[in-house]
Design an enzyme around this catalytic site. Structure first.
Site, short mmCIF file in Angstrom:
data_model
loop_
_atom_site.label_atom_id
_atom_site.label_comp_id
_atom_site.label_asym_id
_atom_site.label_seq_id
_atom_site.Cartn_x
_atom_site.Cartn_y
_atom_site.Cartn_z
N LYS A 196 34.47 -0.80 14.69
CA LYS A 196 35.56 0.18 14.60
C LYS A 196 35.02 1.52 15.07
CE LYS A 196 37.81 3.03 12.72
NZ LYS A 196 38.12 4.31 13.45
N GLU A 199 38.61 6.87 16.42
CA GLU A 199 39.89 6.92 17.15
C GLU A 199 39.84 7.96 18.27
OE1 GLU A 199 39.19 7.50 14.05
OE2 GLU A 199 40.48 8.97 13.08
N GLY A 249 29.09 8.68 9.74
CA GLY A 249 30.19 9.63 9.75
C GLY A 249 29.97 10.70 8.70
N GLY A 250 31.06 11.31 8.26
CA GLY A 250 30.98 12.44 7.34
C GLY A 250 30.74 12.03 5.90
N THR A 253 33.88 10.77 3.85
CA THR A 253 34.25 9.40 4.20
C THR A 253 33.22 8.42 3.65
OG1 THR A 253 34.97 10.37 6.30
CG2 THR A 253 35.12 8.00 6.11
N GLY A 254 31.95 8.82 3.73
CA GLY A 254 30.88 7.96 3.22
C GLY A 254 31.06 7.66 1.73
N GLU A 271 24.97 6.49 7.16
CA GLU A 271 24.31 7.58 7.91
C GLU A 271 25.28 8.75 7.91
OE1 GLU A 271 21.35 7.76 9.15
OE2 GLU A 271 20.72 5.68 9.01
N CYS A 305 24.45 15.21 14.30
CA CYS A 305 24.15 15.18 12.86
C CYS A 305 22.84 15.88 12.55
CB CYS A 305 24.13 13.74 12.38
SG CYS A 305 23.03 12.71 13.35
N GLU A 406 28.17 21.37 6.35
CA GLU A 406 28.00 20.97 7.74
C GLU A 406 29.17 21.47 8.56
OE1 GLU A 406 28.53 16.84 8.77
OE2 GLU A 406 26.68 16.87 9.94
#
Ligand code: NAD
Length: 512
Positions: A196, A199, A249-250, A253-254, A271, A305, A406
């Protein structure tokens, strides 16, 4: 159809269009290209001019079910998990060869989709190739080990086996690269996968899947879902048929993904973000350190990152360093990543730029000083794209919000220190722990600071290099687990201990 030309684009009045097909980019499930069950689609944009690049299928929960079922069947009954290590290595090597064959087309696509310069995209394709080749080499060299039982009549082996169905979820900044860090070890270990991509930047992952198909990956081993995180991504991580979720990702979301993985006790590798200190001592060569500070902060417009977004300078060099940095940041030439004169491209989206601008005005309200940038480029040439001038914010401390959060943009903050202890304290004063750097001419100090920093990667007198052979990942809120190196393969392996009694006979523990 020759898949090579499938992602070669030509400019039209509305942007870049696929040369051959209708422009619709499909999902890939059980070895078939397929539209979303709902027929839904969305458009991806070129961040350099906001033109439409492609129309892409938008998956929904029904497609997640189909993709996970295909990966499940391929894992439970298909040939791939039972293929020899040499066979798995051969597939990875074949994909690596196809990546190099299509290097230029892939690099152009990555530039169109992400905005990064073509020079950076070419490096990305070469790095992806190196990662595939590295894991091809490791596939049979990391298959397990033998343990000494202390008993001549018993043999003990630790064998490595694949985990199962792996959901691989990638961010938008290094779409091809981040996906390859997951796909290569997952395949090398014999897993089946559902990919995935973000998007915002799906195009090179679509191309990668086509190359895997061309290289002969069996149906169901690599499946591709396209679409948004809070719909298709969320349905994928919640799916009980998924055994492992690897996410880049962020942080927010993690955290959601980790709680989704808790249901059913599925394996998770994260990560996440970084707020990375770049510490410069007064004895470092000034010209070299300023030069590295620029690439640390502004490569790919700081959407990295591990970007050196926190510059921490020793008092004695602070003023001269900052003046030099601000001047050179002000001279960075922005442009469309395909323009060979461009040194940096746009941010990925209008929404992201708006968020970054809020961060900058918030920092100024908290007392930071604007030393460079902080605005969109003047003039009409770049007005349609999502550009922002490289920004230097002076007068920051650990308490400034923009130093703690961040920003993921071409924004570098400047703090100052007096002593080595203070430099280390500042470098570790963050919730994150992905990467950091120290610049100094004194080898002993370099080593002491590198050991004291609580970050997954520390560069000494350098910034940004990574190696396929060396583990990558974060301390603290920068993540869980490691990619690259042998540990990157182990994320995708179960370890089974087989104890073999080669002279079985009664032991008479119980006398009855
Ligand atoms: P993001 O968290 O918004 O999205 C990452 C991916 O997760 C996308 O594919 C997205 O569609 C998907 N997603 C979003 N919500 C989801 C949900 N609820 N369930 C499942 N999937 C979901 O991150 P981003 O904005 O794409 O990327 C930027 C972030 O990535 C930054 O924080 C950056 O530091 C981090 N990053 C980390 C590394 C690393 O190696 N540590 C590398 C690159 C990027």
């Amino acid at each position: 159809m020759d898949v090579r030309t499938n992602y070669v684009y030509k400019r039209t009045h509305s942007g870049y269009r696929n040369d051959e097909d209708s422009g619709m980019k499909e999902l890939y499930i059980a070895g078939n290209r397929t539209e979303a069950a709902s027929g839904a689609s969305y458009e991806t944009l070129n961040p350099a001019d906001a033109s439409v690049l492609e129309t892409v299928s938008e998956a929904g929960p029904a497609d997640v079910d189909r993709a996970v079922a295909a990966a499940r069947a391929a894992f439970d009954t298909g040939p791939w998990p039972r293929t020899t290590a040499a066979g798995r290595a051969a597939l990875l090597t074949a994909i690596a060869g196809l990546l190099q064959r299509d290097r230029e087309a892939l690099a152009r696509t990555e530039t169109l989709d992400t905005g990064k310069t073509l020079r950076e995209s070419r490096i990305d394709v070469d790095d992806v190739t190196a990662v595939l080749r590295y894991y091809a080499g490791l596939a049979d060299g990391h298959a397990g080990r033998v343990a000494d039982t202390g008993n001549p009549d018993a043999v003990s082996r630790i064998v490595h086996e694949p985990v199962g169905v792996c959901a691989l979820i990638a961010p938008w900044n290094y779409p091809l690269l981040q996906m390859s860090w997951k796909l290569a070890p997952a395949l090398a270990a014999g897993n089946t996968t559902v990919l995935k991509p973000s998007e915002l930047t799906p195009l090179t992952t679509i191309a990668l899947v086509r190359l895997a198909e061309e290289a002969g990956v069996p149906p169901g081993v690599v499946n591709l879902l396209l679409g948004r995180g809070h719909t298709v991504g969320q349905a994928l991580v919640a799916h009980p048929g998924v055994d492992l979720i690897s996410f880049t990702g962020g942080l927010a979301t993690g955290e959601k993904i980790m709680s989704a993985a808790a249901r059913g006790v599925r394996r998770v590798a994260l990560e996440l973000g970084g707020k990375n200190p770049n510490i410069v001592f007064a004895d470092a060569d000034l010209d070299t350190a300023v030069d590295f500070a620029l690439t640390a902060a502004f490569l790919h417009c700081g959407q990295v990152c591990s970007a050196g977004s926190r510059l921490i300078l020793q008092d004695a060099i602070h003023d001269e360093f900052v003046a030099d940095l601000a001047e050179r940041a002000g001279a960075i030439r922005l442009g469309d990543g395909l323009d060979p004169e461009a040194e940096a491209g746009p941010l990925v989206s209008a929404a992201h730029r708006a968020k970054v601008e809020r961060h900058i005005s918030g920092a100024l309200a908290e007392g930071a000083t604007l030393l460079a940038g902080g605005r969109r480029p003047a003039g009409p040439e770049l007005a349609a794209g999502f550009f922002l001038r490289p920004t230097v914010l002076g007068g920051c401390t650990c308490a400034t919000t923009v130093v703690r959060e961040e920003v993921f943009a071409p924004v570098v903050t400047v703090e100052r220190f007096a002593t080595e202890d203070e430099a280390v304290r500042l470098g570790n004063d963050t919730d994150y722990g992905l990467a950091g750097a120290v610049f100094t001419a004194e080898a002993g100090r370099a080593e002491r600071v590198a050991r004291a920093l609580r970050h997954g990667t520390v560069w000494i007198n350098d910034f940004h290099p990574y190696l396929p052979q060396a583990e990558w990942g974060g301390f603290g809120k920068s993540g869980i687990g490691r990619e690259l190196g042998p540990s990157g393969l182990e994320e995708y392996q179960e370890k089974k201990h087989i104890y073999h009694n080669i002279r079985p006979r009664p032991v008479r523990w119980f006398r009855g």
